[in-house]
Design an enzyme around this catalytic site. Structure first.
Site, mmCIF file in Angstrom:
data_model
loop_
_atom_site.group_PDB
_atom_site.id
_atom_site.type_symbol
_atom_site.label_atom_id
_atom_site.label_comp_id
_atom_site.label_asym_id
_atom_site.label_seq_id
_atom_site.Cartn_x
_atom_site.Cartn_y
_atom_site.Cartn_z
ATOM 1 N N LYS A 1 49.110 27.358 -11.769
ATOM 2 C CA LYS A 1 50.315 26.688 -12.246
ATOM 3 C C LYS A 1 50.151 26.438 -13.746
ATOM 4 O O LYS A 1 49.474 25.504 -14.156
ATOM 5 C CB LYS A 1 50.525 25.390 -11.465
ATOM 6 C CG LYS A 1 50.795 25.658 -9.978
ATOM 7 C CD LYS A 1 50.615 24.423 -9.130
ATOM 8 C CE LYS A 1 50.966 24.727 -7.678
ATOM 9 N NZ LYS A 1 50.059 25.716 -7.074
ATOM 10 N N HIS B 1 49.721 15.817 -4.748
ATOM 11 C CA HIS B 1 49.637 17.271 -4.770
ATOM 12 C C HIS B 1 48.677 17.686 -5.882
ATOM 13 O O HIS B 1 48.329 18.844 -6.021
ATOM 14 C CB HIS B 1 51.025 17.887 -4.983
ATOM 15 C CG HIS B 1 51.054 19.367 -4.776
ATOM 16 N ND1 HIS B 1 51.075 20.272 -5.810
ATOM 17 C CD2 HIS B 1 51.043 20.115 -3.638
ATOM 18 C CE1 HIS B 1 51.082 21.504 -5.332
ATOM 19 N NE2 HIS B 1 51.059 21.447 -4.017
ATOM 20 N N LYS C 1 45.045 17.948 -7.765
ATOM 21 C CA LYS C 1 43.690 18.232 -7.301
ATOM 22 C C LYS C 1 42.727 17.873 -8.427
ATOM 23 O O LYS C 1 42.847 18.403 -9.543
ATOM 24 C CB LYS C 1 43.495 19.712 -6.946
ATOM 25 C CG LYS C 1 44.327 20.187 -5.750
ATOM 26 C CD LYS C 1 45.676 20.656 -6.160
ATOM 27 C CE LYS C 1 46.396 21.310 -4.987
ATOM 28 N NZ LYS C 1 47.860 21.301 -5.167
ATOM 29 N N HIS D 1 48.113 30.961 -6.910
ATOM 30 C CA HIS D 1 48.249 29.503 -6.838
ATOM 31 C C HIS D 1 48.176 28.833 -8.206
ATOM 32 O O HIS D 1 48.378 27.627 -8.326
ATOM 33 C CB HIS D 1 47.151 28.960 -5.910
ATOM 34 C CG HIS D 1 47.478 27.644 -5.305
ATOM 35 N ND1 HIS D 1 46.684 26.527 -5.456
ATOM 36 C CD2 HIS D 1 48.528 27.260 -4.562
ATOM 37 C CE1 HIS D 1 47.231 25.519 -4.813
ATOM 38 N NE2 HIS D 1 48.347 25.927 -4.269
#
Length: 623
Positions: free
Chosen positions: A284, A510, A512, A282
């Protein structure tokens, strides 16, 4: 057993645990059945009985022509929730024409088959590569004049017709962010906002622009990829420069990813090892190697167009790191935050030869200007000192060592903001207000174990319905009914997504972020931007009487602490746009957060919403 809350009603089984699920990336011969009974969901009674299509002021957009009956592409990318959003965009269901279809779909899902369960307890990381065969059927075309084919017509997009809406001409005007910005934290540009709210924000084309350096090679770490779109974001002079894709796809999903890259011989791959069930890659991150030096970008966006279009996203962009003089030792060029050491340790955790060249390049550069701390997660079970290397225990260690106790800290709330939620247990003490809250409330070496307010920011159904994307925005908010109905206790912590100060109230998050704010919400004790959603898979969970921590996924983020900036606290920027030389920190959403009202419900992706239309006049019927 039926349970009521202020946020709706679900039928809940007595079982707390999921059935055994296959290892991540595997497929089964028959659909997995949920451990809970088929959900019976009733919207809160106080919901508005008269639905109206909300009006949102947006910049004018132009839609490029495409085939009238564009099929769903065989290129299937992302989670079940994202695929459902794609199906709903390709085959829209209008509010006024929906009753019969909605009724039919309700019957289909209540006939004992159960709602579709995700393969992952976390975020974007649901099952990849599921078929869209159950997508809504199009009505027969009306006998109108046949559409004339445009010669340079674009092929149908796997993400639906709206994928071809063009940004305004000035949207891609690249500009270097203010050089005196001490934080280097940026929001993504959002199509449809007033221009001032994109001033100082960045698009992926800006990041890859020659203004930031003469690119020689890049590495892209991510979860979702649209290779053709990604390649198109590089400027023409860099389009054929080598790109390494670091991914976690297996089997069919990996085959599809490799197939995407066939037309691009300069694109190469590195598969991250995922040895623990339900884990995802996950992280990025971009590693950019220039003729002039080296740069790291840690972001929250997948490498697909939808994530850079009308969603609220964020990133940390490093300074340009210069090359060290020849003959320098490996430990030179280190920052006070030990960023170089920690980045090398994170890359080494992949245990793959494809990253060795990048590890060596980083060693050869001077990263001493970095003022943030790196916080990563890598899959594994860790004991002893290794427990503090990853996940929330790593964050706890940094907060213990690099923050200071604050007078009255029991009144300083913890704020968590995320786009997906995992299974957290039958009550709040199992993880959220136990080990996780202990991490989030750590301030220096204080012996106080306070329990300050905990505000969790997650979009409501109304937030999604009135968003720029409408209901399809919920495809990137994959909180499932199966998870939600087992943790109704969680919903009392929820707060709306409101972001008027950044102009992004209608751009669903999107991004966090996690932070500790002062009682009046004007100061921050620390700030963390990350890929990690609210889940044990992302943050880790203690096991074996707290002697071991288990982490399932790869995640990455950066932590801001005031001491690294010679400050006591970070002042919150009241008006972050247009960008100025203010020393205030940009929080992506409004403070204080707004609690859910009794009629608000958290967005749940795999139940229908057919009582009111979204901004495009459509309803949500998950496939």
């Amino acid at each position: 057993m039926s349970q009521d809350s202020h946020h709706g009603k679900w039928t809940v089984s007595s079982s707390d645990e999921d059935d055994d699920l296959p290892l991540s990336g595997t497929t089964t011969s028959k659909p997995h059945q949920p451990a809970v009974s088929s959900p019976s969901y009733q919207p809160a009674a106080s919901a508005s009985p008269t639905p109206t299509i909300p009006k949102i002021e947006a910049a004018p957009v132009e839609v490029k022509p495409e085939p009238a009956n564009a099929p769903v592409s065989s290129l299937v990318i992302g989670s079940e929730a994202r695929q459902s959003a794609a199906a709903n965009q390709v085959n829209t269901v209008k509010y006024e024409s929906s009753p019969s279809l909605a009724g039919k779909r309700k019957n289909e899902v209540s006939d004992g088959s159960g709602w579709a369960l995700s393969d992952s307890e976390d975020d974007d990381g649901d099952v990849k590569g599921k078929s869209l065969g159950n997508s809504p059927k199009r009505a027969p075309p009306s006998p109108k004049t046949k559409k004339v084919k445009v010669e340079n017509e674009r092929p149908p997009s796997p993400y639906g017709r709206l994928y071809y809406i063009d940004e305004p001409e000035d949207f891609y005007e690249s500009s270097i962010p203010p050089l005196n910005d001490p934080y280097r934290f940026y929001l993504n540009k959002v199509t449809g906002l007033d221009r001032k709210y994109n001033s100082g924000a960045l698009h992926i084309r800006d990041i890859l622009s020659p203004l930031f350096g003469t690119l020689k090679e890049s590495a892209q770490f991510n979860y979702c990829f649209d290779i053709a779109w990604m390649v198109d974001q590089y400027p023409s002079e860099f389009k054929d420069r080598p790109v390494l894709i670091v991914h976690g796809d297996k089997r069919e999903a990996k085959a599809r990813l490799l197939q995407q890259a066939k037309p691009y011989p300069h694109v190469h791959f590195c598969q991250a090892k995922l040895d623990i069930a339900f884990g995802t890659h996950h992280t990025k991150m971009m590693l950019l190697w220039y003729e002039e030096g080296f740069r790291v970008v840690i972001t929250t966006s997948n490498l697909i167009r939808a994530d850079w279009y009308q969603k609220s996203q964020g990133m940390w962009m490093s300074p340009l790191f210069p090359r060290l003089p020849k003959g320098s030792s490996d430990d030179e060029g280190e920052s006070l935050t030990f960023f170089k050491r920690d980045l090398l340790e994170y890359l080494a955790a992949y245990r793959t030869p494809e990253l060795e060249e990048w590890i060596q390049r980083i060693r050869e550069h001077d990263l001493s200007e970095t003022k943030v701390y790196l916080v990563g997660s890598t899959p594994g079970r860790y004991v002893g000192p290794d427990m503090e290397r990853w996940g929330h225990l790593r964050l706890r260690k940094l907060l213990y060592e690099h923050t200071e106790p604050i007078s009255g800290e029991e009144r300083w709330p913890v704020i968590g903001q995320f786009s997906s939620i995992g299974s957290l247990g039958v009550d709040q003490t199992k993880w959220l207000t136990g080990e996780f809250q202990r991490t989030m409330t750590t301030l220096g070496k204080s012996s106080i174990r306070s329990a300050p307010p905990l505000h969790l920011v997650y979009p409501s159904v109304e937030d999604v319905r009135t968003s720029l994307e409408g209901y399809p925005a919920g495809g990137s908010l994959p909180y499932s009914i199966q998870t939600a109905q087992k943790q109704l206790w969680l919903h009392s912590f929820f707060h709306r997504w409101k972001a008027d100060a950044t102009g992004r109230s209608h751009a669903m998050p999107h991004i966090k972020t996690y932070m500790r704010a002062s009682p009046d919400f004007t100061q921050l004790a620390w700030f963390f931007v990350t890929s990690a959603n609210l889940s044990k898979a992302a943050w880790g969970a203690l096991e074996k009487n707290n002697t071991q921590v288990m982490v399932r996924s790869y995640e990455l983020g950066v932590l801001y602490v005031p001491s690294a900036f010679n400050m006591k606290t970070f002042p919150v920027s009241g008006n972050p746009f247009p960008v100025s030389s203010s020393s205030g920190f940009t929080v992506p959403f409004d403070l204080p957060p707004t609690s859910y009202s009794p009629k608000d419900q958290p967005w749940i992706w795999n139940i229908p919403y057919n009582q009111a239309p979204d901004t495009h006049g459509n309803i949500w019927v998950p496939s």
